[in-house]
Structures are given as structure tokens and as C-alpha cells.
Design a protein around this motif. Structure first.
Motif, PDB file in Angstrom:
ATOM      1  N   THR A  55       0.836  -1.195   0.000  1.00 17.22           N
ATOM      2  CA  THR A  55       0.000   0.000   0.000  1.00 17.22           C
ATOM      3  C   THR A  55       0.873   1.248   0.000  1.00 17.22           C
ATOM      4  OG1 THR A  55      -0.176  -0.160   2.386  1.00 17.22           O
ATOM      5  CG2 THR A  55      -1.976  -1.099   1.098  1.00 17.22           C
ATOM      6  N   SER A  56       0.250   2.379  -0.246  1.00 14.92           N
ATOM      7  CA  SER A  56       0.990   3.619  -0.443  1.00 14.92           C
ATOM      8  C   SER A  56       1.800   4.046   0.778  1.00 14.92           C
ATOM      9  CB  SER A  56       0.047   4.738  -0.890  1.00 14.92           C
ATOM     10  OG  SER A  56      -1.056   4.838  -0.021  1.00 14.92           O
ATOM     11  N   TRP A  57       1.469   3.588   1.955  1.00 17.32           N
ATOM     12  CA  TRP A  57       2.254   3.957   3.142  1.00 17.32           C
ATOM     13  C   TRP A  57       3.256   2.870   3.517  1.00 17.32           C
ATOM     14  CZ3 TRP A  57      -2.714   2.059   3.645  1.00 17.32           C
ATOM     15  CH2 TRP A  57      -2.855   0.933   4.446  1.00 17.32           C
ATOM     16  N   GLN A  58       3.326   1.810   2.732  1.00 19.03           N
ATOM     17  CA  GLN A  58       4.215   0.706   3.071  1.00 19.03           C
ATOM     18  C   GLN A  58       5.529   0.770   2.295  1.00 19.03           C
ATOM     19  OE1 GLN A  58       1.507  -2.624   2.555  1.00 19.03           O
ATOM     20  NE2 GLN A  58       1.133  -2.731   4.751  1.00 19.03           N
ATOM     21  N   ALA A  59       5.805  -0.217   1.447  1.00 17.41           N
ATOM     22  CA  ALA A  59       7.182  -0.431   0.986  1.00 17.41           C
ATOM     23  C   ALA A  59       7.373  -0.475  -0.529  1.00 17.41           C
ATOM     24  CB  ALA A  59       7.696  -1.723   1.601  1.00 17.41           C
ATOM     25  N   LYS A  60       6.586   0.273  -1.286  1.00 17.42           N
ATOM     26  CA  LYS A  60       6.746   0.250  -2.745  1.00 17.42           C
ATOM     27  C   LYS A  60       8.186   0.547  -3.175  1.00 17.42           C
ATOM     28  CE  LYS A  60       4.880   2.436  -6.906  1.00 17.42           C
ATOM     29  NZ  LYS A  60       5.710   3.622  -7.187  1.00 17.42           N
ATOM     30  N   PRO A  61       8.855   1.595  -2.651  1.00 21.87           N
ATOM     31  CA  PRO A  61      10.247   1.851  -3.064  1.00 21.87           C
ATOM     32  C   PRO A  61      11.190   0.696  -2.708  1.00 21.87           C
ATOM     33  CG  PRO A  61       9.326   3.791  -2.001  1.00 21.87           C
ATOM     34  CD  PRO A  61       8.347   2.666  -1.786  1.00 21.87           C
ATOM     35  N   PHE A  62      10.938   0.018  -1.615  1.00 20.19           N
ATOM     36  CA  PHE A  62      11.751  -1.138  -1.217  1.00 20.19           C
ATOM     37  C   PHE A  62      11.682  -2.223  -2.282  1.00 20.19           C
ATOM     38  CE2 PHE A  62      11.465  -5.389   0.833  1.00 20.19           C
ATOM     39  CZ  PHE A  62      12.779  -5.523   1.250  1.00 20.19           C
ATOM     40  N   TYR A  63      10.481  -2.570  -2.713  1.00 20.30           N
ATOM     41  CA  TYR A  63      10.324  -3.612  -3.732  1.00 20.30           C
ATOM     42  C   TYR A  63      10.928  -3.177  -5.063  1.00 20.30           C
ATOM     43  CZ  TYR A  63       7.221  -5.718  -0.328  1.00 20.30           C
ATOM     44  OH  TYR A  63       6.710  -6.264   0.821  1.00 20.30           O
TER      45      TYR A  63
END
Length: 142
Positions: free
Chosen positions: A106-114
Motif C-alpha cells: 500500500t501507499s504507506w508501506q514499501a513500494k520503493p523497497f520492492y
């Protein structure tokens, strides 16, 4: 034809529903692996005292690693443990004939990490949950 919403259907009805989609899928893809062949697994990181610091819950099926849940304790974030956990999960999945990986965040989680790990955004669903967005990412494992 009466239609009902049931939170606790009979085992017979639940089984018939599952078998119906299994049979349908098999007619279209005869060599599709069985649902029973799904491989559920966890990758865990514990400190020297044995306290869980993070982990992954995942499933391998249909030649795909499905990352269901990733969590890291606040103190473990930014240490590289998350990348190590993901690498272990991907290696395990390759050993079970997975060629792709999927993850939702979700938008507050880890998109840049993935994305840093090579996952590419496939879709974004705005308003899920309300006021935020869900992101769906994939990666080739071959």
C-alpha cells in the motif's frame, strides 16, 4: 434460483465450489499444478535471543511466488535484513520452479523497497483503502 451470502458454508458446498474451478481450469490448462501442490512457507529473521525481528509469509503456485506478507521490526528496518529475507524467499521459490514473483503493497508501506529489489509496478488501485492506494508489483525470477 435463490442466491445467498454465507460466512460459514457447508463443507459440501465449499468443496463443490473449489472443485468446480479446479475442473474448469484443468479443462483449459491440463498440466496446471493442483491446488494441493501449493507450497506455503515463511522466511524468518530472529535476533540472538530468538526474538522475531521480521519475516515473510509466502506461497508458491502456478510457477509464481506470491509474497503475502512482509514485516520488519522498526529497529531492523534499513539494516538490509528485508533484502536478505526477500532474497531467501526468491531462492526458495526458484527451487520450487517459480519463474515470477508477485507482491501487493500500500501507499504507506514499501513500494520503493520492492522497486529497489527489481520489482516493477504493474498496477495501482487508488482508494484502497480509502484515502490511499494499493500497488501491485512483479519480478522475473529467471
Amino acid at each position: 434460483m435463490p442466491i445467498s451470502v454465507e460466512r460459514d458454508p457447508s463443507e459440501k458446498d465449499a468443496g463443490a465450489l473449489s472443485q468446480g474451478i479446479i475442473d474448469f481450469n484443468k479443462r483449459h490448462v491440463p498440466d496446471l499444478e493442483e491446488i494441493a501442490d501449493e507450497v506455503r512457507f515463511f522466511v524468518l529473521a530472529k535476533d540472538d535471543a530468538g526474538t522475531l525481528q521480521g519475516g515473510i509469509r509466502a506461497t508458491c503456485y502456478w510457477n509464481t511466488l506470491h509474497i503475502e506478507l512482509v514485516w520488519l521490526d522498526e529497529a531492523a528496518r534499513g539494516s538490509g535484513i528485508g533484502a536478505e529475507l526477500m532474497s531467501e524467499a526468491e531462492d526458495f521459490a526458484r527451487g520450487h520452479n517459480c519463474e515470477k514473483a508477485l507482491v501487493e503493497t500500500t501507499s504507506w508501506q514499501a513500494k520503493p523497497f520492492y522497486e529497489k529489489l527489481g520489482y516493477a509496478l504493474m498496477a495501482t488501485l487508488p482508494g484502497r483503502p480509502k484515502g490511499y492506494a494499493s500497488h501491485y508489483l512483479s519480478k522475473s525470477l529467471v
